[in-house]
Design a protein around this motif. Structure first.
Motif, PDB file in Angstrom:
ATOM      1  N   ALA A  64       0.822  -1.178   0.073  1.00 22.23           N
ATOM      2  CA  ALA A  64      -0.062  -0.117   0.116  1.00 22.23           C
ATOM      3  C   ALA A  64       0.957   1.113   0.013  1.00 22.23           C
ATOM      4  O   ALA A  64       0.525   2.130  -0.672  1.00 22.23           O
ATOM      5  CB  ALA A  64      -0.853  -0.215   1.402  1.00 22.23           C
ATOM      6  N   GLY A  65       1.916   1.234   0.769  1.00 26.48           N
ATOM      7  CA  GLY A  65       3.020   2.335   0.867  1.00 26.48           C
ATOM      8  C   GLY A  65       3.785   2.591  -0.348  1.00 26.48           C
ATOM      9  O   GLY A  65       3.751   3.756  -0.926  1.00 26.48           O
ATOM     10  N   VAL A  66       3.861   1.424  -1.167  1.00 30.16           N
ATOM     11  CA  VAL A  66       4.655   1.612  -2.516  1.00 30.16           C
ATOM     12  C   VAL A  66       3.629   2.197  -3.568  1.00 30.16           C
ATOM     13  O   VAL A  66       4.250   3.184  -4.071  1.00 30.16           O
ATOM     14  CB  VAL A  66       5.257   0.168  -2.888  1.00 30.16           C
ATOM     15  N   VAL A 203      -7.931   0.937   0.547  1.00 34.12           N
ATOM     16  CA  VAL A 203      -8.291   1.810  -0.350  1.00 34.12           C
ATOM     17  C   VAL A 203      -7.038   2.322  -1.131  1.00 34.12           C
ATOM     18  O   VAL A 203      -7.284   2.287  -2.614  1.00 34.12           O
ATOM     19  CB  VAL A 203      -8.719   3.091   0.201  1.00 34.12           C
ATOM     20  N   ALA A 204      -5.852   2.105  -0.691  1.00 32.27           N
ATOM     21  CA  ALA A 204      -4.638   2.888  -1.394  1.00 32.27           C
ATOM     22  C   ALA A 204      -4.268   1.313  -2.318  1.00 32.27           C
ATOM     23  O   ALA A 204      -3.751   1.829  -3.360  1.00 32.27           O
ATOM     24  CB  ALA A 204      -3.333   2.756  -0.571  1.00 32.27           C
ATOM     25  N   LEU A 205      -4.393   0.271  -1.760  1.00 29.61           N
ATOM     26  CA  LEU A 205      -4.138  -1.155  -2.676  1.00 29.61           C
ATOM     27  C   LEU A 205      -5.033  -0.989  -3.821  1.00 29.61           C
ATOM     28  O   LEU A 205      -4.607  -1.127  -4.948  1.00 29.61           O
ATOM     29  CB  LEU A 205      -4.414  -2.229  -1.752  1.00 29.61           C
ATOM     30  N   VAL A 210      -5.715  -0.292  -9.654  1.00 30.30           N
ATOM     31  CA  VAL A 210      -6.710   0.127 -10.732  1.00 30.30           C
ATOM     32  C   VAL A 210      -5.724   1.071 -11.708  1.00 30.30           C
ATOM     33  O   VAL A 210      -5.816   1.115 -12.963  1.00 30.30           O
ATOM     34  CB  VAL A 210      -7.973   0.689 -10.222  1.00 30.30           C
ATOM     35  N   LEU A 211      -5.225   1.951 -10.961  1.00 26.49           N
ATOM     36  CA  LEU A 211      -4.516   3.131 -11.761  1.00 26.49           C
ATOM     37  C   LEU A 211      -3.243   2.559 -12.467  1.00 26.49           C
ATOM     38  O   LEU A 211      -2.804   2.868 -13.406  1.00 26.49           O
ATOM     39  CB  LEU A 211      -4.151   4.274 -10.763  1.00 26.49           C
ATOM     40  N   GLY A 212      -2.477   1.539 -11.676  1.00 27.28           N
ATOM     41  CA  GLY A 212      -1.311   1.049 -12.179  1.00 27.28           C
ATOM     42  C   GLY A 212      -1.762   0.105 -13.232  1.00 27.28           C
ATOM     43  O   GLY A 212      -1.205   0.112 -14.597  1.00 27.28           O
TER      44      GLY A 212
END
Length: 214
Positions: A64-66, A203-205, A210-212
């Motif tokens: 998530a941080g990455v 949520v970050a994952l 999705v954006l990746g």
């Protein structure tokens, strides 16, 4: 005072951007991971169970941080704003409407009304965020969504609200197993960093995946 300091540091990191934002994210991830590991050690007994839980949690938190470090600053604001909206609306809907609990054995305060509020909050924030982002790109000055777009926004809001609540439930379950109220006492009046990031991680994952992929 703790909330003011947290907000000030977070905003400063977002404004600074670049390496400073990456350092801030890395620091939050590190402290969150340490708190998670300490909870696992309190909540489990067997060595194999601990190793598996710590490995899974490390992947969960670090990834998530990455993802956050790879997102544009505006998208990080979108992710953070979504989680804040979910928590805020869930709190007020739950307190105002009340009703049946989702999983009282894990988190006695979480209600279905609160989850509905979380969906409303996430959808409202996403609508505002998308509107201003689109206006910035296209220069349009009118607000308007087609029915299909409204449905899509509500659908995304529902997914993210459920994800944020699931992250909260995961930490609540782990704290109950560990027999503690907060993940730590590093933030006076707010508990630990994991208490503040539990809903942010899933949520970050999702946003990063999705954006990746896009």
């Amino acid at each position: 005072m703790s909330a003011v300091v947290m907000l000030a540091v977070s905003v400063a990191a977002l404004v600074a951007g670049g390496i400073w934002l990456d350092i801030f994210i890395a620091a939050v991830v590190t402290v969150t991971l340490v708190e998670f590991v300490l909870l696992v050690l309190k909540a489990t007994q067997g060595m194999a169970t601990r190793i598996i839980a710590i490995a899974a949690g490390t992947a969960y938190i670090v990834l998530a941080g990455v993802f956050l470090t790879q997102l544009p600053t505006a998208m990080i604001v979108g992710v953070v704003g979504t989680v804040i909206a979910v928590d805020t609306f869930a709190y007020f809907f739950g307190r105002t409407i009340g009703g049946p609990k989702i999983a009282p054995a894990i988190s006695p305060s979480k209600t279905w009304a609160g989850l509905l509020g979380g969906i409303v909050g996430a959808s409202s924030w996403l609508a505002i965020f998308i509107y201003f982002a689109a206006r910035q790109i296209s220069g349009a000055n009118t607000l308007g969504f087609e029915p299909a777009e409204i449905g899509m926004i509500v659908g995304i809001g529902a997914v993210l609200a459920v994800a944020a609540q699931a992250g909260d439930f995961l930490e609540s379950w782990l704290k109950r197993k560990a027999g503690v109220k907060d993940s730590s006492n590093l933030i006076p009046g707010h508990g630990g960093f994991f208490d503040r990031t539990d809903g942010m991680i899933p949520v970050a994952l999702i946003a990063g995946a999705v954006l990746g992929g896009a």
